[in-house]
Design a protein around this motif. Structure first.
Motif, short mmCIF file in Angstrom:
data_model
loop_
_atom_site.label_atom_id
_atom_site.label_comp_id
_atom_site.label_asym_id
_atom_site.label_seq_id
_atom_site.Cartn_x
_atom_site.Cartn_y
_atom_site.Cartn_z
N SER A 188 62.17 3.58 34.15
CA SER A 188 61.24 4.16 33.19
C SER A 188 60.42 5.28 33.84
CB SER A 188 60.44 3.05 32.52
OG SER A 188 59.11 3.12 32.82
N ALA A 189 60.05 5.10 35.12
CA ALA A 189 59.30 6.18 35.80
C ALA A 189 60.19 7.41 35.98
CB ALA A 189 58.80 5.69 37.16
N LEU A 190 61.47 7.19 36.28
CA LEU A 190 62.38 8.34 36.44
C LEU A 190 62.53 9.09 35.13
CD1 LEU A 190 65.30 7.05 38.71
CD2 LEU A 190 63.62 8.83 39.27
N GLY A 191 62.67 8.32 34.04
CA GLY A 191 62.82 8.95 32.73
C GLY A 191 61.60 9.82 32.43
N GLU A 192 60.42 9.25 32.67
CA GLU A 192 59.17 9.98 32.40
C GLU A 192 59.02 11.17 33.35
OE1 GLU A 192 55.69 10.71 30.41
OE2 GLU A 192 57.13 9.11 29.93
N GLY A 193 59.35 10.94 34.63
CA GLY A 193 59.23 12.01 35.63
C GLY A 193 60.13 13.18 35.29
N LEU A 194 61.35 12.87 34.85
CA LEU A 194 62.30 13.95 34.54
C LEU A 194 61.91 14.69 33.26
CD1 LEU A 194 65.63 12.28 35.66
CD2 LEU A 194 64.65 14.42 36.53
N ARG A 195 61.26 13.96 32.34
CA ARG A 195 60.77 14.66 31.14
C ARG A 195 59.68 15.65 31.54
NH1 ARG A 195 61.99 10.14 28.47
NH2 ARG A 195 60.09 9.01 28.97
#
Ligand code: SAM
Length: 288
Positions: A185-192
């Motif tokens: 979930s952090a990666l998803g948010e970070g990439l957004r």
């Protein structure tokens, strides 16, 4: 939270992670423009290897560094030398003897040592005592901020940085079953927030199926080019719980694959414990 990195400082996993971190930072620094180094799970930045390690039940625990940095200490040639020079410098600065490691640095110290005036470090650690020690450790360094903060919250709070470039090291303790979902979930948010950001996630390889599931779930994020580099110190039949570890690198710096694989192979050849030891690198998401 029971995890104390002290027990593991300088072990094979630390050596692998830190040798690759040195290469990643130098890859980021091929561009003149500065970047944010965000260490989401920073630790305390410095570990005294000979400090007695006592478990909560009063028993002593054998240190792991002799099977890691201990085996590489005198190496003077080859691809690991730039990493080893940094570790030996840290030991020397702390008054350790030249002939053996008495002190081992954490990822924040290594990054601070390599940072240029244009680069900036944001270091997050949930344990207040470790965060305090880290703040003292790096108090004289410019462009460094230390926070008592959840590392996954930091990805949301600190990205995108004004520099528009970032290297994010995600190096959690894997104490809870929720760690992989939290990372995703952090990666998803970070990439957004920063689609071109470089994210490096360290993970242990205990059971192959668990690692495969993580990598498969990661693909559901429809992520950008992603390189995976893995170290195997023992084969599947080994009694060792952690048979190896990996670094999943989102948006790796240009043409870094061969260097990272070379480093992982060098670590495997020196620290592997059986004939199945080795290293691999593959594109989980190919470059287009
Ligand atoms: N990155 C460090 C290094 O290479 O030197 C080692 C980090 S260690 C594997 C993991 C650290 O994360 C521990 O110091 C632990 O206290 C801290 N930690 C655990 N959960 C955290 C969280 N949610 N956010 C930030 N730090 C956390």
């Amino acid at each position: 939270m029971n995890y104390r990195h002290h027990y593991h400082a300088g072990n094979a996993a630390d050596v692998f992670k830190h040798a690759l971190l040195v290469a990643l930072i130098s890859g980021m620094q091929r561009k003149e423009k500065g970047f944010l180094y965000l260490d989401t799970h920073a630790g305390r930045g410095a570990y005294e290897l000979e400090e007695t390690m006592r478990l909560a039940n009063g028993r002593e625990r054998a240190p792991e560094w002799p099977a890691g940095i201990g085996k590489l200490w005198t190496e003077q040639a080859g691809s690991l030398v730039p990493f080893l020079e940094i570790i030996r410098r840290f030991n020397r600065n702390r008054g350790g003897p030249d002939e053996r490691p008495a002190w081992y640095p954490g990822s924040p110290w290594i990054a601070a040592e390599l940072a240029r005036p244009v680069d900036r470090l944001a270091l997050c650690e949930l344990r207040e005592d470790d965060a305090d020690a880290l703040a003292v450790e790096l108090s004289l360094r410019p462009n460094v901020s230390t926070r008592v903060m959840d590392g996954y919250t930091a990805v949301r709070a600190l990205l995108p940085p004004p520099e528009k470039r970032a290297l994010v090291l995600i190096d959690p303790p894997y104490e809870s079953a929720g760690e992989f979902p939290d990372i995703l979930s952090a990666l998803g948010e970070g990439l957004r927030r920063l689609p071109g950001g470089v994210f490096a996630v360290w993970y242990p390889v205990t059971e192959r199926a668990r690692t495969d599931r993580f990598q498969r779930d990661y693909l559901a994020l429809k992520p950008p080019p992603t390189l995976v580099v893995e170290l195997r110190i023992a084969g599947e039949s080994s009694e060792l719980r952690m048979k190896g570890c990996g670094l999943l690198i989102v948006n790796p710096p240009w043409k870094i694959e061969a260097d990272l694989l070379g480093l992982a192979r060098a670590v495997a050849s020196r620290l592997g414990v059986d004939a199945d030891a080795g290293a691999s690198a593959f594109w989980l998401v190919p470059e287009s």
